[in-house]
Design an enzyme around this catalytic site. Structure first.
Site, PDB file in Angstrom:
ATOM      1  N   GLU A  85     -30.284  51.375  44.053  1.00 23.81           N
ATOM      2  CA  GLU A  85     -31.417  52.036  44.164  1.00 23.81           C
ATOM      3  C   GLU A  85     -32.240  51.523  45.225  1.00 23.81           C
ATOM      4  O   GLU A  85     -33.335  51.991  45.319  1.00 23.81           O
ATOM      5  CB  GLU A  85     -32.217  51.978  42.704  1.00 23.81           C
ATOM      6  CG  GLU A  85     -31.300  52.748  41.551  1.00 23.81           C
ATOM      7  CD  GLU A  85     -32.227  53.130  40.611  1.00 23.81           C
ATOM      8  OE1 GLU A  85     -32.685  54.209  40.620  1.00 23.81           O
ATOM      9  OE2 GLU A  85     -32.688  52.201  39.663  1.00 23.81           O
ATOM     10  N   HIS A 104     -39.869  48.774  41.499  1.00 23.03           N
ATOM     11  CA  HIS A 104     -39.131  49.844  40.705  1.00 23.03           C
ATOM     12  C   HIS A 104     -38.962  49.263  39.249  1.00 23.03           C
ATOM     13  O   HIS A 104     -38.303  48.127  39.064  1.00 23.03           O
ATOM     14  CB  HIS A 104     -38.057  50.201  41.568  1.00 23.03           C
ATOM     15  CG  HIS A 104     -37.173  51.110  40.102  1.00 23.03           C
ATOM     16  ND1 HIS A 104     -37.644  52.318  39.613  1.00 23.03           N
ATOM     17  CD2 HIS A 104     -35.990  50.987  39.786  1.00 23.03           C
ATOM     18  CE1 HIS A 104     -36.517  52.767  38.813  1.00 23.03           C
ATOM     19  NE2 HIS A 104     -35.702  51.933  39.043  1.00 23.03           N
ATOM     20  N   HIS A 106     -38.330  49.842  34.608  1.00 25.26           N
ATOM     21  CA  HIS A 106     -37.756  50.805  33.569  1.00 25.26           C
ATOM     22  C   HIS A 106     -38.988  50.505  32.606  1.00 25.26           C
ATOM     23  O   HIS A 106     -38.431  50.292  31.356  1.00 25.26           O
ATOM     24  CB  HIS A 106     -36.542  50.480  33.174  1.00 25.26           C
ATOM     25  CG  HIS A 106     -35.353  50.676  34.140  1.00 25.26           C
ATOM     26  ND1 HIS A 106     -34.190  50.090  34.153  1.00 25.26           N
ATOM     27  CD2 HIS A 106     -35.389  51.480  35.583  1.00 25.26           C
ATOM     28  CE1 HIS A 106     -33.399  50.695  35.307  1.00 25.26           C
ATOM     29  NE2 HIS A 106     -34.430  51.200  36.147  1.00 25.26           N
ATOM     30  N   HIS A 175     -36.366  57.573  33.222  1.00 27.70           N
ATOM     31  CA  HIS A 175     -35.993  56.621  33.939  1.00 27.70           C
ATOM     32  C   HIS A 175     -36.839  55.196  34.058  1.00 27.70           C
ATOM     33  O   HIS A 175     -36.688  54.378  33.405  1.00 27.70           O
ATOM     34  CB  HIS A 175     -35.677  56.990  35.347  1.00 27.70           C
ATOM     35  CG  HIS A 175     -35.147  55.954  36.294  1.00 27.70           C
ATOM     36  ND1 HIS A 175     -34.309  56.368  37.340  1.00 27.70           N
ATOM     37  CD2 HIS A 175     -34.818  54.833  36.191  1.00 27.70           C
ATOM     38  CE1 HIS A 175     -33.880  55.165  37.943  1.00 27.70           C
ATOM     39  NE2 HIS A 175     -34.444  54.310  37.278  1.00 27.70           N
TER      40      HIS A 175
HETATM   41 MN    MN Z   1     -33.823  52.131  37.999  1.00 25.38          MN
END
Ligand code: MN
Length: 244
Positions: A85, A104, A106, A175
């Site tokens: 990603e 980024h 979760h 996500h």
């Molecule tokens: Mn991810």
């Protein structure tokens, strides 16, 4: 040491330590677990960014940092394997010249807000930055097809950057989220307090009745004040992790 072809050169020890520390701090706060990643735009070249190799954030050391161009290709052809990603980072740096750090996650408590009609709003002064708006990126809607949810193509990253627009944070449906800032310290702060806000907002909802969120004006005023205090949490958080 030979400089690899086309490298923008080394970053300072402190900058590298801050990048490593951010991963460790976010893991310690439960914002990152084995997944998620933190990057920093290269301080000497706006067309490059620094991101760890494909590794759980808690294990990241200075030796694991890899330099990427904004197409998310490693500058060194022999670089270790990268994150699937990583386009999240490259495409946001392309779209947002003001952004110098991308995270980024979760982050568990934010996930409900990406899959319901409940809008995340600033519940207290620590998360005033959320008053600038919280967009939701829906990969199915943006790409027009069913995927494994991962931002694994440049086009997904471009869609995400477009949905993020000029905001400090975007939720990612089913996500997690992406958090950006002008530097790694503020980005780390925002990722931690986005998780905190999500928890507190869910608790406030359980209390029942209408919730008095910060007004838009209060949110902006608190954001300015808190970012002037960023050295305080940063010093504390950095002292509590072991940077290798
Ligand atoms: Mn991810």
């Amino acid at each position: 040491m030979t400089k690899s072809k086309g490298s923008a050169g080394p970053i300072t020890k402190e900058q590298r330590e801050d990048l490593v520390a951010a991963s460790l701090i976010l893991a310690q706060h439960g914002v990152l677990d084995a997944f998620g990643h933190v990057s920093m735009r290269h301080p000497a070249d706006a067309n490059r960014y620094m991101l760890s190799r494909n590794l759980a954030p808690e294990l990241v050391t200075s030796a694991d940092i890899v330099e990427y161009d904004l197409d998310s290709e490693p500058v060194d052809a022999n670089a270790p394997r990268g994150f699937l990603e990583r386009y999240i980072h490259g495409e946001i740096y392309k779209a947002r010249p003001d952004v110098h750090a991308v995270i980024h996650t979760h982050s568990p408590s934010v996930v409900p807000f990406g899959v319901t009609r409940t809008i995340m709003q600033p519940i207290y002064h620590m998360s005033g930055f959320l008053g600038r708006g919280v967009p939701v990126y829906d990969i199915a809607k943006e790409s027009g097809r069913q995927t494994d949810i991962l931002v694994r193509e440049p086009g997904h990253g471009r869609d995400l950057a477009r949905v993020l627009a000029d905001k400090p944070m975007a939720l990612m449906r089913g996500h997690g989220n992406v958090v950006v800032a002008q530097d790694i310290r503020v980005a780390t702060y925002r990722a931690i307090y986005t998780e905190m806000n999500a928890r507190l907002q869910l608790q406030a909802m359980m209390c029942g009745g209408p919730i008095e969120f910060l007004s838009k004006e209060e949110a902006l005023l608190t954001e300015a004040t808190l970012e002037g205090q960023i050295h305080r949490p940063w010093e504390l958080w950095k002292a509590k992790v072991k940077i290798r």
